[in-house]
Design a protein around this motif. Structure first.
Motif: not given
Length: 184
Positions: A153-172
């Motif tokens: 078994e090995r660690c591939l990373g961390f998945f950070y999670m949380g609620h947020y306020d406001g809108a997220l930016p548009e992405v192209a």
């Protein structure tokens, strides 16, 4: 529609999270979505270690300390970020991959299956209005000093999670036509 949800998925970073907790029921729903990722030969290699409360602070302390021990010229801003990001998140999930002991499939397929499990989690988070971010710092190579990892078994990373306020930016994105070659 799923295509719209895919387009709306974004990386939302710990500095953007508010203090609102994520319920255990929501976490279980998100983790159950991960469990339905495709897996060759049904190895189901994804493993997750869910950090809540004081365990997030312990992770931050471990990462900041390990960075200072292993980096020739540690940067104060990075130490601060490593220390604080886990505590800013409502939840941190260590993304791990359990190698099939029989090695019935190539390792890259196990990593890919784990990544697909994380994508399922990320899409589920997007649908639920929960921000998420996958971080894979070089320090993940030392996670066997923090977690008890099984053989293979090995660690591939961390998945950070949380609620947020406001809108997220548009992405192209560049057009898909620039990335596809048709053979007929």
């Amino acid at each position: 529609m799923i295509t719209e949800l895919i387009r709306q998925r974004r990386s939302v970073f710990p500095r953007q999270y508010n203090d609102r907790p994520i319920s255990r029921a929501d976490l279980e729903t998100i983790l159950e979505a991960a469990n339905w990722a495709p897996t060759h030969r049904k190895t189901e290699p994804w493993r997750f270690k869910v950090l809540l409360g004081n365990s997030k602070d312990a992770l931050g302390t471990f990462l900041a300390t390990k960075y200072q021990e292993t980096e020739e010229k540690p940067k104060k801003i990075k130490i601060k970020k490593l220390l604080e990001n886990p505590s800013k998140a409502a939840v941190v999930i260590a993304i791990c991959m359990q190698r099939d002991p029989a090695e019935s499939v190539p390792e890259w397929e196990e990593v890919a299956a784990t990544a697909m499990a994380v994508q399922n989690m990320w899409l589920c988070c997007a649908e639920m209005g929960i921000g998420a971010y996958w971080s894979s710092p070089g320090l993940i190579q030392y996670m066997d000093e923090f977690f008890e990892l099984n053989n293979g078994e090995r660690c591939l990373g961390f998945f950070y999670m949380g609620h947020y306020d406001g809108a997220l930016p548009e992405v192209a994105r560049e057009p898909i036509a620039d990335k596809v070659v048709w053979h007929e």
